[in-house]
Design a protein around this motif. Structure first.
Motif, PDB file in Angstrom:
ATOM      1  N   ASP A   1      61.541  30.587  33.711  1.00  0.00           N
ATOM      2  CA  ASP A   1      61.087  29.298  34.242  1.00  0.00           C
ATOM      3  C   ASP A   1      59.592  29.273  34.514  1.00  0.00           C
ATOM      4  O   ASP A   1      58.912  28.286  34.237  1.00  0.00           O
ATOM      5  CB  ASP A   1      61.852  28.962  35.534  1.00  0.00           C
ATOM      6  N   VAL A   2      59.069  30.378  35.091  1.00  0.00           N
ATOM      7  CA  VAL A   2      57.674  30.407  35.517  1.00  0.00           C
ATOM      8  C   VAL A   2      57.040  31.742  35.144  1.00  0.00           C
ATOM      9  O   VAL A   2      57.641  32.803  35.334  1.00  0.00           O
ATOM     10  CB  VAL A   2      57.546  30.203  37.047  1.00  0.00           C
ATOM     11  N   LEU A   3      55.831  31.674  34.604  1.00  0.00           N
ATOM     12  CA  LEU A   3      54.991  32.850  34.419  1.00  0.00           C
ATOM     13  C   LEU A   3      53.829  32.727  35.385  1.00  0.00           C
ATOM     14  O   LEU A   3      53.067  31.749  35.335  1.00  0.00           O
ATOM     15  CB  LEU A   3      54.469  32.910  32.976  1.00  0.00           C
ATOM     16  N   PHE A   4      53.694  33.692  36.279  1.00  0.00           N
ATOM     17  CA  PHE A   4      52.604  33.690  37.260  1.00  0.00           C
ATOM     18  C   PHE A   4      51.610  34.776  36.886  1.00  0.00           C
ATOM     19  O   PHE A   4      51.831  35.958  37.126  1.00  0.00           O
ATOM     20  CB  PHE A   4      53.168  33.910  38.668  1.00  0.00           C
ATOM     21  N   ASN A   5      50.510  34.375  36.256  1.00  0.00           N
ATOM     22  CA  ASN A   5      49.441  35.299  35.874  1.00  0.00           C
ATOM     23  C   ASN A   5      48.574  35.587  37.094  1.00  0.00           C
ATOM     24  O   ASN A   5      47.683  34.814  37.437  1.00  0.00           O
ATOM     25  CB  ASN A   5      48.580  34.680  34.768  1.00  0.00           C
ATOM     26  N   ASN A   6      48.828  36.708  37.735  1.00  0.00           N
ATOM     27  CA  ASN A   6      48.176  37.008  39.003  1.00  0.00           C
ATOM     28  C   ASN A   6      47.278  38.243  38.959  1.00  0.00           C
ATOM     29  O   ASN A   6      46.391  38.388  39.796  1.00  0.00           O
ATOM     30  CB  ASN A   6      49.242  37.193  40.090  1.00  0.00           C
ATOM     31  N   ALA A   7      47.472  39.126  37.980  1.00  0.00           N
ATOM     32  CA  ALA A   7      46.706  40.373  37.939  1.00  0.00           C
ATOM     33  C   ALA A   7      45.209  40.099  37.855  1.00  0.00           C
ATOM     34  O   ALA A   7      44.767  39.239  37.091  1.00  0.00           O
ATOM     35  CB  ALA A   7      47.139  41.219  36.744  1.00  0.00           C
ATOM     36  N   GLY A   8      44.431  40.821  38.665  1.00  0.00           N
ATOM     37  CA  GLY A   8      42.992  40.633  38.627  1.00  0.00           C
ATOM     38  C   GLY A   8      42.281  41.538  39.622  1.00  0.00           C
ATOM     39  O   GLY A   8      42.904  42.119  40.514  1.00  0.00           O
ATOM     40  N   PHE A   9      40.972  41.648  39.458  1.00  0.00           N
ATOM     41  CA  PHE A   9      40.160  42.398  40.401  1.00  0.00           C
ATOM     42  C   PHE A   9      38.738  41.847  40.349  1.00  0.00           C
ATOM     43  O   PHE A   9      38.426  40.967  39.538  1.00  0.00           O
ATOM     44  CB  PHE A   9      40.178  43.903  40.087  1.00  0.00           C
TER      45      PHE A   9
ATOM     46  N   ALA B   1      35.347  45.354  31.416  1.00  0.00           N
ATOM     47  CA  ALA B   1      36.540  45.601  32.229  1.00  0.00           C
ATOM     48  C   ALA B   1      36.890  44.382  33.069  1.00  0.00           C
ATOM     49  O   ALA B   1      38.068  44.029  33.226  1.00  0.00           O
ATOM     50  CB  ALA B   1      36.324  46.818  33.128  1.00  0.00           C
ATOM     51  N   GLN B   2      35.847  43.716  33.635  1.00  0.00           N
ATOM     52  CA  GLN B   2      36.096  42.528  34.447  1.00  0.00           C
ATOM     53  C   GLN B   2      36.798  41.453  33.636  1.00  0.00           C
ATOM     54  O   GLN B   2      37.763  40.828  34.097  1.00  0.00           O
ATOM     55  CB  GLN B   2      34.772  41.990  34.989  1.00  0.00           C
ATOM     56  N   PHE B   3      36.332  41.239  32.414  1.00  0.00           N
ATOM     57  CA  PHE B   3      36.923  40.192  31.581  1.00  0.00           C
ATOM     58  C   PHE B   3      38.227  40.632  30.925  1.00  0.00           C
ATOM     59  O   PHE B   3      39.108  39.795  30.690  1.00  0.00           O
ATOM     60  CB  PHE B   3      35.903  39.729  30.530  1.00  0.00           C
ATOM     61  N   GLU B   4      38.371  41.919  30.643  1.00  0.00           N
ATOM     62  CA  GLU B   4      39.609  42.405  30.029  1.00  0.00           C
ATOM     63  C   GLU B   4      40.816  42.103  30.909  1.00  0.00           C
ATOM     64  O   GLU B   4      41.877  41.712  30.430  1.00  0.00           O
ATOM     65  CB  GLU B   4      39.529  43.918  29.761  1.00  0.00           C
ATOM     66  N   THR B   5      40.662  42.280  32.221  1.00  0.00           N
ATOM     67  CA  THR B   5      41.778  42.018  33.134  1.00  0.00           C
ATOM     68  C   THR B   5      41.881  40.548  33.500  1.00  0.00           C
ATOM     69  O   THR B   5      42.922  39.917  33.312  1.00  0.00           O
ATOM     70  CB  THR B   5      41.633  42.863  34.417  1.00  0.00           C
ATOM     71  N   ASN B   6      40.793  39.983  34.014  1.00  0.00           N
ATOM     72  CA  ASN B   6      40.855  38.639  34.607  1.00  0.00           C
ATOM     73  C   ASN B   6      40.979  37.527  33.582  1.00  0.00           C
ATOM     74  O   ASN B   6      41.544  36.468  33.885  1.00  0.00           O
ATOM     75  CB  ASN B   6      39.610  38.380  35.458  1.00  0.00           C
ATOM     76  N   VAL B   7      40.443  37.733  32.382  1.00  0.00           N
ATOM     77  CA  VAL B   7      40.443  36.664  31.377  1.00  0.00           C
ATOM     78  C   VAL B   7      41.274  37.039  30.152  1.00  0.00           C
ATOM     79  O   VAL B   7      42.293  36.404  29.865  1.00  0.00           O
ATOM     80  CB  VAL B   7      39.001  36.314  30.946  1.00  0.00           C
ATOM     81  N   PHE B   8      40.864  38.076  29.427  1.00  0.00           N
ATOM     82  CA  PHE B   8      41.549  38.401  28.187  1.00  0.00           C
ATOM     83  C   PHE B   8      42.987  38.850  28.440  1.00  0.00           C
ATOM     84  O   PHE B   8      43.889  38.536  27.658  1.00  0.00           O
ATOM     85  CB  PHE B   8      40.776  39.477  27.417  1.00  0.00           C
TER      86      PHE B   8
ATOM     87  N   PHE C   1      42.156  43.139  48.525  1.00  0.00           N
ATOM     88  CA  PHE C   1      41.237  42.712  47.477  1.00  0.00           C
ATOM     89  C   PHE C   1      39.891  43.407  47.589  1.00  0.00           C
ATOM     90  O   PHE C   1      39.270  43.761  46.589  1.00  0.00           O
ATOM     91  CB  PHE C   1      41.042  41.190  47.539  1.00  0.00           C
ATOM     92  N   SER C   2      39.422  43.581  48.828  1.00  0.00           N
ATOM     93  CA  SER C   2      38.131  44.250  49.006  1.00  0.00           C
ATOM     94  C   SER C   2      38.280  45.772  49.004  1.00  0.00           C
ATOM     95  O   SER C   2      37.304  46.493  49.150  1.00  0.00           O
ATOM     96  CB  SER C   2      37.468  43.794  50.313  1.00  0.00           C
ATOM     97  N   GLY C   3      39.516  46.254  48.817  1.00  0.00           N
ATOM     98  CA  GLY C   3      39.752  47.686  48.722  1.00  0.00           C
ATOM     99  C   GLY C   3      39.932  48.089  47.275  1.00  0.00           C
ATOM    100  O   GLY C   3      38.992  48.098  46.490  1.00  0.00           O
ATOM    101  N   ARG C   4      41.172  48.369  46.888  1.00  0.00           N
ATOM    102  CA  ARG C   4      41.387  48.855  45.525  1.00  0.00           C
ATOM    103  C   ARG C   4      41.250  47.765  44.479  1.00  0.00           C
ATOM    104  O   ARG C   4      41.141  48.058  43.285  1.00  0.00           O
ATOM    105  CB  ARG C   4      42.770  49.512  45.419  1.00  0.00           C
ATOM    106  N   SER C   5      41.255  46.485  44.896  1.00  0.00           N
ATOM    107  CA  SER C   5      41.093  45.399  43.938  1.00  0.00           C
ATOM    108  C   SER C   5      39.641  44.973  43.771  1.00  0.00           C
ATOM    109  O   SER C   5      39.361  43.990  43.098  1.00  0.00           O
ATOM    110  CB  SER C   5      41.931  44.187  44.369  1.00  0.00           C
ATOM    111  N   MET C   6      38.721  45.708  44.387  1.00  0.00           N
ATOM    112  CA  MET C   6      37.307  45.395  44.219  1.00  0.00           C
ATOM    113  C   MET C   6      36.532  46.664  43.901  1.00  0.00           C
ATOM    114  O   MET C   6      36.688  47.685  44.564  1.00  0.00           O
ATOM    115  CB  MET C   6      36.725  44.734  45.473  1.00  0.00           C
TER     116      MET C   6
END
Length: 273
Positions: free
Chosen positions: A76-84, A100-107, A183-188
């Motif tokens: 029903d739903v795809l939630f694209n949430n992965a990012g840093f 790397a920033q674009f590989e995860t957040n965009v591509f 987010f400001s820890g392992r996600s940044m």
């Protein structure tokens, strides 16, 4: 027929909170992440299935999709949430960090979307929810790569929505403000620009001003999850869900006063000459 949501980046923060909330609302949740071995929190739920999925690896995405379709006949739903986020002076970043920033957040977001779209087309319905940020609408110092990636997600999602509407597939955006997560820890990733002495005055002013910003009220991951659930269930044409008083305030100011005034507001806030 049970409702099914697939979530990327579900190991912590917004992704984990969203997985829990949807499970509590009796949805079947497929919570994906790069490594499921140390994920104990989500294993407590019978209706959460953990899957390995690395958004930067197409083979991993395809394998995860195939495993999902072996067990379920629809999504029903795809939630694209992965990012840093990469934080620091742009001049100090490397090409590897930029990619790397674009590989995860965009591509990565684009790859997951493309690989799952045939499922939605075959169903003649579906919803894609992409995690953006207030940082996809406004900008702050030292986050140029992150903002660039989230501006890209905004443009991609809005344009994609036109073509997918012909297939009865909707696209929505989640735009959180400052959120209490790791987010400001392992996600940044922090870029050390201490060797660039010409920026010393700028960095000193920024760091002093940033303390006030960090002490301001922030949303919780659970607050964001509630808006994800609303986006998934309200059946409205609404595209953007802004979360947090800071995000609402900044975006409202920019909309009312324009980009130039908004930039001046941010410069004043962070004492930038």
């Amino acid at each position: 027929m049970e409702n099914i949501i697939v979530i990327t980046g579900a190991s912590s923060g917004i992704g984990q909170a969203t997985a829990k909330l949807f499970a509590q609302k009796s949805w079947q949740v497929i919570a994906t992440m790069r490594n499921t071995e140390h994920q104990s929190e989500l294993k407590k739920y019978d209706n959460i299935k953990l899957l390995t999925l690395d958004v930067t690896n197409n083979a991993s995405i395809v394998k995860a999709k195939e495993r999902i379709l072996e067990q379920y006949d629809h999504i029903d739903v795809l939630f694209n949430n992965a990012g840093f986020a990469i934080n620091g002076l742009f001049e100090s970043t490397t090409n590897l960090q930029v990619h790397a920033q674009f590989e995860t957040n965009v591509f990565g977001l684009m790859s997951v979307t493309r690989i799952f779209l045939p499922v939605f087309r075959s169903q003649h319905n579906g919803l894609i929810i992409n995690t953006s940020s207030m940082g996809g609408r406004i900008t702050f110092p030292l986050l140029s790569l992150y903002h660039a990636s989230k501006f890209a997600v905004e443009g991609f999602s809005e344009s994609l929505s036109f073509e997918l509407s012909s297939q009865n597939i909707r696209v929505k955006l989640i735009e959180p403000g400052s959120t209490i997560t790791d987010f400001s820890g392992r996600s940044m990733e922090i870029v050390d620009g201490n060797d660039l002495y010409d920026y010393r005055d700028f960095m000193m002013r920024y760091r002093q001003s940033r303390k006030n910003y960090l002490n301001s009220p922030r949303s919780s991951a659970e607050d964001v999850a509630k808006q994800v659930f609303l986006a998934a269930t309200d059946n409205s044409p609404k595209m953007r869900y802004v979360i947090g008083n800071d995000a609402i305030s900044y975006i409202k100011f920019r909309t009312a006063n324009g980009a130039d005034e908004s930039i001046q507001q941010i410069k004043k806030q962070f004492n930038i000459k």
